[in-house]
Scaffold this motif. Structure first.
Motif, PDB file in Angstrom:
ATOM      1  N   THR A  44      92.569  17.937  69.886  1.00 59.28           N
ATOM      2  CA  THR A  44      92.102  18.779  70.989  1.00 59.28           C
ATOM      3  C   THR A  44      91.880  20.199  70.474  1.00 59.28           C
ATOM      4  N   LEU A  45      91.165  20.988  71.256  1.00 58.17           N
ATOM      5  CA  LEU A  45      90.980  22.392  70.889  1.00 58.17           C
ATOM      6  C   LEU A  45      92.299  23.152  70.933  1.00 58.17           C
ATOM      7  N   LYS A  46      93.208  22.724  71.812  1.00 56.87           N
ATOM      8  CA  LYS A  46      94.518  23.369  71.887  1.00 56.87           C
ATOM      9  C   LYS A  46      95.298  23.156  70.584  1.00 56.87           C
ATOM     10  N   GLU A  47      95.255  21.951  70.045  1.00 59.97           N
ATOM     11  CA  GLU A  47      95.900  21.675  68.758  1.00 59.97           C
ATOM     12  C   GLU A  47      95.259  22.507  67.652  1.00 59.97           C
ATOM     13  N   LYS A  59      95.945  29.588  64.469  1.00 59.40           N
ATOM     14  CA  LYS A  59      96.792  30.767  64.693  1.00 59.40           C
ATOM     15  C   LYS A  59      97.912  30.835  63.672  1.00 59.40           C
ATOM     16  N   SER A  60      98.498  29.700  63.347  1.00 58.74           N
ATOM     17  CA  SER A  60      99.580  29.655  62.365  1.00 58.74           C
ATOM     18  C   SER A  60      99.072  30.052  60.978  1.00 58.74           C
ATOM     19  N   VAL A  61      97.951  29.473  60.558  1.00 63.40           N
ATOM     20  CA  VAL A  61      97.390  29.785  59.240  1.00 63.40           C
ATOM     21  C   VAL A  61      97.052  31.269  59.148  1.00 63.40           C
ATOM     22  N   LEU A  62      96.399  31.807  60.168  1.00 67.73           N
ATOM     23  CA  LEU A  62      95.999  33.211  60.139  1.00 67.73           C
ATOM     24  C   LEU A  62      97.207  34.147  60.102  1.00 67.73           C
ATOM     25  N   ALA A  63      98.189  33.898  60.948  1.00 71.02           N
ATOM     26  CA  ALA A  63      99.372  34.770  60.993  1.00 71.02           C
ATOM     27  C   ALA A  63     100.155  34.719  59.687  1.00 71.02           C
ATOM     28  N   ARG A  64     100.364  33.537  59.152  1.00 71.09           N
ATOM     29  CA  ARG A  64     101.139  33.410  57.917  1.00 71.09           C
ATOM     30  C   ARG A  64     100.400  34.010  56.727  1.00 71.09           C
ATOM     31  N   SER A  65      99.076  33.866  56.691  1.00 68.19           N
ATOM     32  CA  SER A  65      98.317  34.454  55.579  1.00 68.19           C
ATOM     33  C   SER A  65      98.307  35.975  55.671  1.00 68.19           C
ATOM     34  N   ARG A  66      98.223  36.511  56.882  1.00 69.34           N
ATOM     35  CA  ARG A  66      98.293  37.974  57.042  1.00 69.34           C
ATOM     36  C   ARG A  66      99.628  38.505  56.540  1.00 69.34           C
ATOM     37  N   ASN A  67     100.693  37.837  56.927  1.00 66.42           N
ATOM     38  CA  ASN A  67     102.037  38.289  56.536  1.00 66.42           C
ATOM     39  C   ASN A  67     102.297  38.114  55.040  1.00 66.42           C
ATOM     40  N   ARG A  68     101.886  37.005  54.499  1.00 66.97           N
ATOM     41  CA  ARG A  68     102.205  36.707  53.095  1.00 66.97           C
ATOM     42  C   ARG A  68     101.318  37.467  52.105  1.00 66.97           C
ATOM     43  N   PHE A  69     100.022  37.626  52.442  1.00 71.92           N
ATOM     44  CA  PHE A  69      99.079  38.198  51.476  1.00 71.92           C
ATOM     45  C   PHE A  69      98.533  39.567  51.882  1.00 71.92           C
ATOM     46  N   ASN A  70      98.889  40.053  53.039  1.00 70.76           N
ATOM     47  CA  ASN A  70      98.432  41.359  53.525  1.00 70.76           C
ATOM     48  C   ASN A  70      96.907  41.454  53.512  1.00 70.76           C
ATOM     49  N   VAL A  71      96.269  40.488  54.158  1.00 72.00           N
ATOM     50  CA  VAL A  71      94.816  40.433  54.249  1.00 72.00           C
ATOM     51  C   VAL A  71      94.404  40.519  55.713  1.00 72.00           C
ATOM     52  N   ALA A  72      93.167  40.905  55.947  1.00 73.88           N
ATOM     53  CA  ALA A  72      92.581  40.787  57.280  1.00 73.88           C
ATOM     54  C   ALA A  72      92.087  39.350  57.396  1.00 73.88           C
ATOM     55  N   ALA A  73      92.282  38.731  58.566  1.00 71.56           N
ATOM     56  CA  ALA A  73      91.940  37.324  58.702  1.00 71.56           C
ATOM     57  C   ALA A  73      91.449  37.024  60.113  1.00 71.56           C
ATOM     58  N   ALA A  74      90.466  36.113  60.196  1.00 64.57           N
ATOM     59  CA  ALA A  74      89.929  35.718  61.497  1.00 64.57           C
ATOM     60  C   ALA A  74      89.196  34.387  61.385  1.00 64.57           C
ATOM     61  N   GLU A  75      89.100  33.681  62.505  1.00 66.38           N
ATOM     62  CA  GLU A  75      88.240  32.503  62.589  1.00 66.38           C
ATOM     63  C   GLU A  75      86.844  33.019  62.927  1.00 66.38           C
ATOM     64  N   VAL A  76      85.840  32.625  62.150  1.00 64.60           N
ATOM     65  CA  VAL A  76      84.516  33.227  62.317  1.00 64.60           C
ATOM     66  C   VAL A  76      83.420  32.246  62.746  1.00 64.60           C
ATOM     67  N   GLU A  77      83.663  30.954  62.668  1.00 65.90           N
ATOM     68  CA  GLU A  77      82.660  29.970  63.077  1.00 65.90           C
ATOM     69  C   GLU A  77      83.331  28.733  63.648  1.00 65.90           C
ATOM     70  N   HIS A  78      82.540  27.954  64.364  1.00 64.55           N
ATOM     71  CA  HIS A  78      82.948  26.650  64.915  1.00 64.55           C
ATOM     72  C   HIS A  78      84.129  26.765  65.879  1.00 64.55           C
ATOM     73  N   HIS A  79      84.110  27.769  66.732  1.00 61.24           N
ATOM     74  CA  HIS A  79      85.198  27.972  67.694  1.00 61.24           C
ATOM     75  C   HIS A  79      85.324  26.807  68.674  1.00 61.24           C
ATOM     76  N   ASP A  80      84.233  26.147  68.972  1.00 58.16           N
ATOM     77  CA  ASP A  80      84.237  25.103  69.987  1.00 58.16           C
ATOM     78  C   ASP A  80      84.344  23.687  69.421  1.00 58.16           C
ATOM     79  N   ARG A  81      84.544  23.550  68.121  1.00 57.58           N
ATOM     80  CA  ARG A  81      84.698  22.232  67.502  1.00 57.58           C
ATOM     81  C   ARG A  81      86.148  22.017  67.104  1.00 57.58           C
ATOM     82  N   LYS A  82      86.687  20.862  67.459  1.00 60.19           N
ATOM     83  CA  LYS A  82      88.102  20.610  67.181  1.00 60.19           C
ATOM     84  C   LYS A  82      88.373  20.113  65.767  1.00 60.19           C
ATOM     85  N   ASP A  83      87.335  19.661  65.066  1.00 66.54           N
ATOM     86  CA  ASP A  83      87.546  19.046  63.754  1.00 66.54           C
ATOM     87  C   ASP A  83      87.217  19.943  62.566  1.00 66.54           C
TER      88      ASP A  83
END
Length: 93
Positions: free
Chosen positions: A16-19, A25-49
């Motif tokens: 699901t999109l919720k999953e 969110k987990s990948v982005l938050a952990r990568s920001r904390n561990r590597f001190n990078v700016a991070a975002a999801e930039v494409e395919h917001h509406d695809r679950k796969d």
């Protein structure tokens, strides 16, 4: 100063999109904390796969910046077996 960006395309096992949001969110938050990078999801917001994540960093040398983003990719592969890295692009901006 050098600015480097990295785009990583992921294939996900989310049902699901919720999953998907939870995984991303987990990948982005952990990568920001561990590597001190700016991070975002930039494409395919509406695809679950699939998702495309972007990361950016600034360093004194291009070698340092590129290596940091390469380590981030390695960490993602090792840390998150539930996602498949399909493509990676690292470039200087």
């Amino acid at each position: 100063m050098r600015v480097y960006a990295c785009r990583i395309q992921l294939f996900l096992t989310a049902q699901t999109l919720k999953e998907k949001r939870g995984i991303i969110k987990s990948v982005l938050a952990r990568s920001r904390n561990r590597f001190n990078v700016a991070a975002a999801e930039v494409e395919h917001h509406d695809r679950k796969d699939t998702a495309v994540l972007a990361f950016a960093t600034v360093a004194e040398s291009g070698v340092i910046a590129r290596r940091l983003l390469e380590r981030l990719e390695e960490w993602l592969v090792e840390e998150r077996p539930d996602v498949e890295v399909a493509a990676v692009e690292i470039e200087e901006r």
